[in-house]
Design a protein around this motif. Structure first.
Motif, PDB file in Angstrom:
ATOM      1  N   GLY A   1      -4.921  -6.204   5.423  1.00  0.00           N
ATOM      2  CA  GLY A   1      -4.458  -7.366   4.687  1.00  0.00           C
ATOM      3  C   GLY A   1      -3.267  -7.142   3.783  1.00  0.00           C
ATOM      4  N   PHE A   2      -2.524  -6.036   3.979  1.00  0.00           N
ATOM      5  CA  PHE A   2      -1.325  -5.785   3.183  1.00  0.00           C
ATOM      6  C   PHE A   2      -0.102  -6.360   3.894  1.00  0.00           C
ATOM      7  CE2 PHE A   2      -4.267  -2.420   1.906  1.00  0.00           C
ATOM      8  CZ  PHE A   2      -4.213  -2.536   0.523  1.00  0.00           C
ATOM      9  N   ASP A   3       0.897  -6.719   3.106  1.00  0.00           N
ATOM     10  CA  ASP A   3       2.144  -7.213   3.685  1.00  0.00           C
ATOM     11  C   ASP A   3       3.003  -6.070   4.198  1.00  0.00           C
ATOM     12  OD1 ASP A   3       1.974 -10.129   3.029  1.00  0.00           O
ATOM     13  OD2 ASP A   3       1.838  -9.340   1.001  1.00  0.00           O
ATOM     14  N   ALA A   4       2.956  -4.933   3.507  1.00  0.00           N
ATOM     15  CA  ALA A   4       3.792  -3.785   3.880  1.00  0.00           C
ATOM     16  C   ALA A   4       3.208  -2.525   3.260  1.00  0.00           C
ATOM     17  CB  ALA A   4       5.234  -3.990   3.409  1.00  0.00           C
ATOM     18  N   GLY A   5       3.706  -1.391   3.729  1.00  0.00           N
ATOM     19  CA  GLY A   5       3.306  -0.117   3.171  1.00  0.00           C
ATOM     20  C   GLY A   5       4.526   0.759   2.961  1.00  0.00           C
ATOM     21  N   ILE A   6       4.328   1.855   2.279  1.00  0.00           N
ATOM     22  CA  ILE A   6       5.367   2.874   2.136  1.00  0.00           C
ATOM     23  C   ILE A   6       4.737   4.208   2.517  1.00  0.00           C
ATOM     24  CG2 ILE A   6       6.972   4.040   0.585  1.00  0.00           C
ATOM     25  CD1 ILE A   6       7.099   1.541  -1.097  1.00  0.00           C
ATOM     26  N   ARG A   7       5.357   4.887   3.471  1.00  0.00           N
ATOM     27  CA  ARG A   7       4.863   6.176   3.938  1.00  0.00           C
ATOM     28  C   ARG A   7       6.049   7.014   4.400  1.00  0.00           C
ATOM     29  NH1 ARG A   7       0.867   4.287   2.031  1.00  0.00           N
ATOM     30  NH2 ARG A   7      -1.301   4.557   2.673  1.00  0.00           N
ATOM     31  N   TYR A   8       5.754   8.255   4.737  1.00  0.00           N
ATOM     32  CA  TYR A   8       6.777   9.154   5.270  1.00  0.00           C
ATOM     33  C   TYR A   8       6.811   9.039   6.793  1.00  0.00           C
ATOM     34  CZ  TYR A   8       7.390  10.950   0.623  1.00  0.00           C
ATOM     35  OH  TYR A   8       7.673  11.043  -0.713  1.00  0.00           O
TER      36      TYR A   8
ATOM     37  N   ASP B   1       5.119   0.667  16.023  1.00  0.00           N
ATOM     38  CA  ASP B   1       5.481  -0.734  16.261  1.00  0.00           C
ATOM     39  C   ASP B   1       5.905  -1.448  14.980  1.00  0.00           C
ATOM     40  OD1 ASP B   1       2.997  -0.616  15.117  1.00  0.00           O
ATOM     41  OD2 ASP B   1       2.119  -2.201  16.343  1.00  0.00           O
ATOM     42  N   MET B   2       6.210  -0.671  13.940  1.00  0.00           N
ATOM     43  CA  MET B   2       6.605  -1.255  12.656  1.00  0.00           C
ATOM     44  C   MET B   2       8.113  -1.148  12.440  1.00  0.00           C
ATOM     45  SD  MET B   2       3.946  -2.391  10.908  1.00  0.00           S
ATOM     46  CE  MET B   2       2.148  -2.335  11.061  1.00  0.00           C
ATOM     47  N   ILE B   3       8.645  -2.055  11.643  1.00  0.00           N
ATOM     48  CA  ILE B   3      10.023  -1.943  11.179  1.00  0.00           C
ATOM     49  C   ILE B   3      10.027  -1.035   9.952  1.00  0.00           C
ATOM     50  CG2 ILE B   3      11.958  -3.202  10.170  1.00  0.00           C
ATOM     51  CD1 ILE B   3      11.133  -5.604  11.847  1.00  0.00           C
ATOM     52  N   ALA B   4      10.915  -0.061   9.914  1.00  0.00           N
ATOM     53  CA  ALA B   4      10.965   0.904   8.810  1.00  0.00           C
ATOM     54  C   ALA B   4      12.311   0.830   8.105  1.00  0.00           C
ATOM     55  CB  ALA B   4      10.719   2.315   9.331  1.00  0.00           C
TER      56      ALA B   4
ATOM     57  N   ASN C   1       0.861  -1.175   0.000  1.00  0.00           N
ATOM     58  CA  ASN C   1       0.000   0.000   0.000  1.00  0.00           C
ATOM     59  C   ASN C   1       0.899   1.227   0.000  1.00  0.00           C
ATOM     60  OD1 ASN C   1      -1.622   2.281   1.343  1.00  0.00           O
ATOM     61  ND2 ASN C   1      -3.190   0.746   0.958  1.00  0.00           N
ATOM     62  N   VAL C   2       0.771   2.092  -1.007  1.00  0.00           N
ATOM     63  CA  VAL C   2       1.710   3.203  -1.169  1.00  0.00           C
ATOM     64  C   VAL C   2       0.953   4.475  -1.534  1.00  0.00           C
ATOM     65  CG1 VAL C   2       3.425   1.556  -2.010  1.00  0.00           C
ATOM     66  CG2 VAL C   2       2.147   2.940  -3.656  1.00  0.00           C
ATOM     67  N   PRO C   3       1.520   5.653  -1.242  1.00  0.00           N
ATOM     68  CA  PRO C   3       0.921   6.906  -1.707  1.00  0.00           C
ATOM     69  C   PRO C   3       1.208   7.142  -3.185  1.00  0.00           C
ATOM     70  CG  PRO C   3       2.889   7.354  -0.418  1.00  0.00           C
ATOM     71  CD  PRO C   3       2.674   5.873  -0.358  1.00  0.00           C
ATOM     72  N   ALA C   4       0.458   8.065  -3.786  1.00  0.00           N
ATOM     73  CA  ALA C   4       0.548   8.282  -5.236  1.00  0.00           C
ATOM     74  C   ALA C   4       1.934   8.715  -5.674  1.00  0.00           C
ATOM     75  CB  ALA C   4      -0.494   9.317  -5.664  1.00  0.00           C
TER      76      ALA C   4
ATOM     77  N   PRO D   1      12.865  14.341   4.815  1.00  0.00           N
ATOM     78  CA  PRO D   1      13.331  12.973   4.550  1.00  0.00           C
ATOM     79  C   PRO D   1      12.401  12.227   3.604  1.00  0.00           C
ATOM     80  CG  PRO D   1      13.378  13.454   6.898  1.00  0.00           C
ATOM     81  CD  PRO D   1      12.618  14.572   6.249  1.00  0.00           C
ATOM     82  N   GLY D   2      12.985  11.333   2.813  1.00  0.00           N
ATOM     83  CA  GLY D   2      12.213  10.535   1.880  1.00  0.00           C
ATOM     84  C   GLY D   2      11.413   9.434   2.566  1.00  0.00           C
ATOM     85  N   PRO D   3      10.726   8.600   1.788  1.00  0.00           N
ATOM     86  CA  PRO D   3       9.801   7.613   2.346  1.00  0.00           C
ATOM     87  C   PRO D   3      10.501   6.379   2.915  1.00  0.00           C
ATOM     88  CG  PRO D   3       9.841   7.447  -0.032  1.00  0.00           C
ATOM     89  CD  PRO D   3      10.714   8.615   0.316  1.00  0.00           C
ATOM     90  N   PHE D   4       9.698   5.573   3.624  1.00  0.00           N
ATOM     91  CA  PHE D   4      10.169   4.339   4.238  1.00  0.00           C
ATOM     92  C   PHE D   4       9.230   3.192   3.871  1.00  0.00           C
ATOM     93  CE2 PHE D   4      11.874   7.687   6.830  1.00  0.00           C
ATOM     94  CZ  PHE D   4      13.107   7.231   7.265  1.00  0.00           C
ATOM     95  N   LEU D   5       9.811   2.030   3.625  1.00  0.00           N
ATOM     96  CA  LEU D   5       9.052   0.789   3.558  1.00  0.00           C
ATOM     97  C   LEU D   5       8.842   0.327   4.990  1.00  0.00           C
ATOM     98  CD1 LEU D   5       8.013  -1.748   1.887  1.00  0.00           C
ATOM     99  CD2 LEU D   5      10.315  -2.676   2.232  1.00  0.00           C
ATOM    100  N   TYR D   6       7.587   0.024   5.372  1.00  0.00           N
ATOM    101  CA  TYR D   6       7.358  -0.425   6.748  1.00  0.00           C
ATOM    102  C   TYR D   6       6.491  -1.680   6.758  1.00  0.00           C
ATOM    103  CZ  TYR D   6       2.652   1.703   6.709  1.00  0.00           C
ATOM    104  OH  TYR D   6       1.342   2.024   6.421  1.00  0.00           O
TER     105      TYR D   6
END
Length: 302
Positions: free
Chosen positions: A139-146, A153-156, A98-101, A272-277
């Motif tokens: 139900g997503f495995d991961a997301g990308i956000r700032y 509680d997520m790994i980034a 799940n990611v932003p545009a 700062p740029g985005p992170f996979l979490y």
């Protein structure tokens, strides 16, 4: 037993999605087949699990209790089955992000193609949403956000450019006719072309210079949700309708061609740029583990 597990998985997916149509979009079955599966499950259990109306689907009290116990158990089942991937030559399965545009447009293109070429047995599903969501509940495995939108509680993991900027720009013809703002407050007298969240709210335009911070909710004749619709805003700015405020890399081609002229540049701070979490599970699903390793090896760029 297999039918029971399939129907229980469908139940969890429907509750997470909040309806049959959204659950169908996220999977490979039709909304009607999901509805049939739920009626079959309710008949077999002898209890109603879902409230249905024309707008939404919500769990009954019994359904909520089943979901709360069942969802974590299914995650463990999926993790156990996924461990079989360790005995394969190549990881396989589906990775849901799940990611932003702006990430879908500016970060993923340089990652997705080489990743899928390296792992041809992995299927990648990308959902574009700009608001904050609970990736696990949805139900997503991961997301990308700032950074400001990451759950604690997520790994980034850093992904993509580590420094980005928001840029304010307009067509030279517009600026010649209306004047060039020298301070963010001058924008209140201009036509501003806005983006807005899915819920309808428009994010404020933020500026900073020498310790002075300005947040504005400027007026304008046009607004659009992020994603493909934001191109309408950019095209309107190029056509001279007003001033736009977007990621610098999104506007870069128009700035380079001269179709848009940057303004208020000293007021455009970097961030700062985005992170996979993703959740800090001991056993990551094989597709996610492969993606995390791929991102780490690829590193980041300026």
């Amino acid at each position: 037993m297999a039918r029971d597990l399939d129907d229980l998985s469908i139940f969890v997916a429907v509750v997470r999605a909040g309806g049959f149509r959204d659950a169908a979009r996220a999977g490979s079955a039709s909304a009607s087949s999901l509805s049939d599966a739920m009626r079959r499950l309710e008949t077999r259990l002898g209890v109603r699990l879902l409230h249905r109306n024309t707008r939404s689907v919500t769990p009954t009290e019994a359904g909520r209790r089943l979901f709360d116990r069942l969802a974590p158990a299914l995650i463990e089942v999926e993790a156990s089955l996924d461990e079989v991937n360790a005995f394969r030559d190549r990881p396989a399965g589906t990775l849901k992000l799940n990611v932003p545009a702006n990430v879908a447009r500016g970060v993923l293109p340089s990652i997705v193609t080489p990743f899928l070429k390296a792992y041809p047995d992995i299927r990648l599903e990308v959902t574009v949403e700009d608001g904050f969501i609970d990736v696990v509940a949805r139900g997503f495995d991961a997301g990308i956000r700032y950074d400001e939108r990451l759950a604690q509680d997520m790994i980034a993991l850093p992904i993509g450019p580590r420094v980005q900027r928001m840029i304010t720009a307009a067509a030279p013809a517009y600026l010649n006719a209306r004047g060039r703002p020298s301070h963010p407050l001058d924008l209140l007298a201009h036509a501003c072309l806005r983006g807005r969240f899915a819920g309808g709210a428009a994010p404020h335009w933020e500026f900073e210079r020498d310790g002075e911070t300005v947040q504005l909710d400027p007026p304008g004749p046009l607004s659009a949700q992020p994603g493909l619709a934001i191109e309408l805003v950019v095209d309107a700015a190029v056509a001279g309708l007003g001033i736009v405020y977007l990621f610098e890399d999104w506007l870069a081609p128009h700035l380079a061609s001269g179709a848009l002229e940057p303004i208020l540049q000293p007021w455009s701070p970097s961030f700062p740029g985005p992170f996979l979490y993703y959740p800090g599970r001991r056993h990551l699903p094989a597709p996610l583990r492969a993606f995390v390793d791929f991102v780490r090896k690829a590193g980041t760029w300026d």
